[in-house]
Motif scaffolding. Structure first.
Motif, PDB file in Angstrom:
ATOM      1  N   GLN A  54       3.721   0.250   2.763  1.00 45.61           N
ATOM      2  CA  GLN A  54       3.857   1.506   2.015  1.00 45.61           C
ATOM      3  C   GLN A  54       5.304   1.738   1.599  1.00 45.61           C
ATOM      4  O   GLN A  54       5.577   2.194   0.484  1.00 45.61           O
ATOM      5  N   LYS A  58       6.470   1.453  -2.392  1.00 42.44           N
ATOM      6  CA  LYS A  58       7.065   2.658  -2.963  1.00 42.44           C
ATOM      7  C   LYS A  58       8.422   2.365  -3.578  1.00 42.44           C
ATOM      8  O   LYS A  58       8.766   2.874  -4.652  1.00 42.44           O
ATOM      9  N   GLN A  82       5.687  10.427   5.173  1.00 37.51           N
ATOM     10  CA  GLN A  82       4.672   9.926   6.088  1.00 37.51           C
ATOM     11  C   GLN A  82       4.252  10.969   7.115  1.00 37.51           C
ATOM     12  O   GLN A  82       3.078  11.066   7.466  1.00 37.51           O
TER      13      GLN A  82
END
Length: 318
Positions: A54, A58, A82
């Motif tokens: 992630q 990103k 998160q």
């Protein structure tokens, strides 16, 4: 008038499918490092890779992963996204652990990550603040009384005994082979454990009887040397860590106990050893902890020695 695009040839389809994905390649190399160098279990590796993926997608959006372009502000923003507005301690610890693990890997690759590591703050938790959760003696009896059951009753009973009597982790139970058991010497050899060592453990009589009963009366003839098998698509294959955890969880639910996996039974064994007078070093040896620090939590269960700790109350007779 819209033009109809000509159908793509097989070669064009194949070429598009072979487009390199630098982030996927990076995650594959990182996972290999976690498995081969760190010796982490598959579930832990999946969780680390999920969080790191992630972050990388990103920041780099499918492009080349260049750690020099990753800033401390990027890391802080990722952690904030998160965790959201009300992060739990466990969620914060998972994210911090995964990111630190990845940055250590990048250090091995030759990158300088000091500024990035400094951006990862540790979630606050008082060390050794809680007692290890374990089954009481009457709960252990309820668990064993609820077994055997199901389509593979002897297998389930043997799995529970491996965790309860020997303190084996779910992955270690799944990786047991028939060749690991020395019936004459009464030992079990563990290979590929969390500590990447080969350990030889004594085989308790109750556990040995459960294993022998399973092998003689329930395990079908199979060329696989895996001790425990499960049925998948009309064939028997070695059992997985996930399946072992499910066996233990179902047994706990059947006995009306907390829905927990193998670690609950490991804690139960450790608490029983401490209650019987075993030292922390002996408990650490049985559980195969790499550091005695991991075992210190069980010192809080040694009531006779804890009574010697408090100082006399002021004004009282000492």
């Amino acid at each position: 008038m819209n033009r109809i695009s000509p159908p793509r040839s097989a070669q064009q389809v194949r070429s598009s499918a072979e487009i390199p994905d630098p982030i996927a390649d990076e995650l594959h190399r990182y996972d290999d490092h976690l498995r081969d160098v760190r010796g982490l279990a598959a579930g832990t590796r999946r969780n680390h890779c999920r969080i790191v993926a992630q972050l990388l997608r990103k920041k780099f959006a499918g492009g080349v992963v260049t750690i020099a372009k990753l800033s401390a502000a990027d890391v802080r923003r990722f952690i904030a996204r998160q965790l959201g507005d009300s992060p739990s301690h466990s969620a914060a610890a998972q994210v911090a652990t995964a990111l630190r693990s990845y940055l250590r890997y990048r250090t091995v690759c030759g990158d300088s990550v000091v500024r990035l590591s400094a951006a990862i703050s540790s979630p606050v938790q008082w060390k050794l603040a809680s007692l290890p959760r374990a089954l009481k003696p009457d709960e252990v009896q309820r668990l064993l009384a609820a077994l055997p059951y199901g389509r593979k009753p002897r297998r389930g009973y043997a799995i529970v005994r491996c965790a309860l009597d020997m303190g084996l982790r779910a992955g270690e139970i799944a990786n047991l082979s028939i060749d690991a058991i020395d019936w004459r010497e009464g030992t079990v050899t563990l290979k590929g454990t969390k500590s990447r060592r080969q350990d030889i453990l004594p085989l308790p009589m109750a556990t040995g009887q459960a294993l022998a009963d399973y092998l003689q009366h329930e395990r079908l003839a199979n060329p696989s040397r895996a001790l425990f098998l499960c049925r998948r698509e009309s064939r028997d294959i070695p059992i997985t860590t996930y399946a072992v955890e499910n066996v233990i969880r179902r047994a706990c639910r059947r006995a009306g106990l907390p829905d927990s996996g193998s670690h609950l039974l490991r804690h139960t064994l450790a608490c029983r050893l401490v209650g019987n007078g075993s030292s922390l070093k002996e408990v650490a040896d049985v559980l195969r902890h790499r550091s005695l620090e991991t075992t210190r939590i069980y010192a809080k269960l040694d009531t006779p020695k804890l009574t010697e700790v408090p100082l006399p109350w002021p004004g009282s007779e000492s």
